[in-house]
Each structure stands twice: as structure tokens, then as C-alpha cells.
Design a protein around this motif. Sequence first.
Motif, mmCIF file in Angstrom:
data_model
loop_
_atom_site.group_PDB
_atom_site.id
_atom_site.type_symbol
_atom_site.label_atom_id
_atom_site.label_comp_id
_atom_site.label_asym_id
_atom_site.label_seq_id
_atom_site.Cartn_x
_atom_site.Cartn_y
_atom_site.Cartn_z
ATOM 1 N N ILE A 56 0.858 -1.176 0.000
ATOM 2 C CA ILE A 56 0.000 0.000 0.000
ATOM 3 C C ILE A 56 0.898 1.232 0.000
ATOM 4 N N VAL A 57 0.732 2.072 -1.002
ATOM 5 C CA VAL A 57 1.557 3.282 -1.125
ATOM 6 C C VAL A 57 0.635 4.483 -1.132
ATOM 7 N N LYS A 58 0.845 5.382 -0.173
ATOM 8 C CA LYS A 58 0.081 6.629 -0.140
ATOM 9 C C LYS A 58 1.027 7.772 -0.499
ATOM 10 N N ILE A 59 0.715 8.466 -1.578
ATOM 11 C CA ILE A 59 1.460 9.664 -1.960
ATOM 12 C C ILE A 59 0.775 10.821 -1.256
ATOM 13 N N HIS A 60 1.467 11.423 -0.298
ATOM 14 C CA HIS A 60 0.849 12.505 0.463
ATOM 15 C C HIS A 60 1.013 13.844 -0.254
ATOM 16 N N ARG A 61 2.253 14.300 -0.393
ATOM 17 C CA ARG A 61 2.457 15.610 -1.020
ATOM 18 C C ARG A 61 3.879 15.722 -1.547
ATOM 19 N N ALA A 62 4.097 16.734 -2.344
ATOM 20 C CA ALA A 62 5.445 17.108 -2.786
ATOM 21 C C ALA A 62 5.642 18.558 -2.381
ATOM 22 N N GLU A 63 6.890 18.932 -2.187
ATOM 23 C CA GLU A 63 7.156 20.323 -1.817
ATOM 24 C C GLU A 63 8.436 20.809 -2.473
ATOM 25 N N ASP A 64 8.455 22.092 -2.720
ATOM 26 C CA ASP A 64 9.617 22.768 -3.306
ATOM 27 C C ASP A 64 10.037 22.169 -4.649
ATOM 28 N N LEU A 65 9.062 21.847 -5.483
ATOM 29 C CA LEU A 65 9.372 21.327 -6.810
ATOM 30 C C LEU A 65 9.921 22.453 -7.675
ATOM 31 N N PRO A 66 10.766 22.147 -8.636
ATOM 32 C CA PRO A 66 11.278 23.199 -9.519
ATOM 33 C C PRO A 66 10.195 23.675 -10.491
ATOM 34 N N ALA A 67 10.229 24.946 -10.814
ATOM 35 C CA ALA A 67 9.284 25.519 -11.774
ATOM 36 C C ALA A 67 9.681 25.068 -13.177
ATOM 37 N N LYS A 68 8.720 24.566 -13.928
ATOM 38 C CA LYS A 68 8.987 24.082 -15.285
ATOM 39 C C LYS A 68 8.196 24.829 -16.349
ATOM 40 N N ASP A 69 7.262 25.675 -15.921
ATOM 41 C CA ASP A 69 6.467 26.441 -16.868
ATOM 42 C C ASP A 69 6.926 27.892 -16.882
ATOM 43 N N PHE A 70 6.589 28.607 -17.939
ATOM 44 C CA PHE A 70 6.960 30.020 -18.060
ATOM 45 C C PHE A 70 6.355 30.866 -16.947
ATOM 46 N N SER A 71 5.256 30.406 -16.369
ATOM 47 C CA SER A 71 4.577 31.162 -15.314
ATOM 48 C C SER A 71 5.301 31.075 -13.971
ATOM 49 N N GLY A 72 6.359 30.260 -13.893
ATOM 50 C CA GLY A 72 7.085 30.090 -12.638
ATOM 51 C C GLY A 72 6.497 29.008 -11.755
ATOM 52 N N THR A 73 5.581 28.210 -12.299
ATOM 53 C CA THR A 73 4.988 27.101 -11.560
ATOM 54 C C THR A 73 5.162 25.817 -12.370
ATOM 55 N N SER A 74 4.507 24.768 -11.942
ATOM 56 C CA SER A 74 4.488 23.494 -12.662
ATOM 57 C C SER A 74 3.102 22.891 -12.554
ATOM 58 N N ASP A 75 2.863 21.855 -13.327
ATOM 59 C CA ASP A 75 1.628 21.072 -13.262
ATOM 60 C C ASP A 75 2.031 19.634 -12.933
#
Length: 131
Positions: A56-75
Motif C-alpha cells: 500500500i503506497v500513499k502519496i501525500h504531497r510534494a514540496e519545493d518542486l522546480p518551476a517548469k512552466d513560463f509562469s514560474g509554476t508546474s503542473d
Amino acid sequence: MAQFQRQESLTGMSLGRLKPELYKQRSVDTDDDRQSDGCGRLHFVIKYDCDLEQLIVKIHRAEDLPAKDFSGTSDPYVKIYLLPERKTKHQTKVHRKTLNPIFDEVFLFPVAYAELPTRKLHFSIYDFDRF
């Protein structure tokens, strides 16, 4: 979420604690011994249900991911494989325009307890782009 709480109440076996310091890699961008956290962090929980023979694997959250989009965020979204086989792949939902997504998703991998020492979980975090 309710499914994970139900699974927690079942007879489970602890797999021990992970030591993140064992998995840090030296950055290829730096010349000295400083380590970079440029890839962010993934928070997850792993349990094994002996009765159902499932990991059983629960993915809780990610943090401080690098920005990959021009808007300075990611999807971001996460893909999970139980190696060495790539038959079973699970994937989280895409979280739009964030560097700190909260996934709270649970995935089940059917695997016999005796096979666990030969298996490895592989997590990959991707940025979703339609093009």
C-alpha cells in the motif's frame, strides 16, 4: 482516503523507516561538496497488508518542486512503478500551477511478501504539458 484508513486498520506489517540521507545525490551543477535540494521532496507512506498480500503506497504531497512552466509554476503528477516489472503503473492526478501539490492518493500493488526483497518502488515526478 477512507480506503487508506480502512487499510491501516487491517493487520499490517511495518517495513521500517527510510533514511533520506542515504538517497541524496551530489548535484551535477555544483563543484563542491554542498548538496542541492533543487528537485524538491516527495512525502509518502508505505505499508504491507499480509492478509491481502498488497503493498500500500500513499502519496501525500510534494514540496519545493522546480518551476517548469513560463509562469514560474508546474503542473506536477507522480508515476509509480514496482520494479523490476513495469506491468503495473499508477499515476496521481495532475495538480495545476503549483510547486507544492497535495496528492493524498493511495495505490495498491499486489505482491507476495516473499517477493518484497527483490522489488523496488520507483517514483517519478513529471510536469504535465499538453504539447
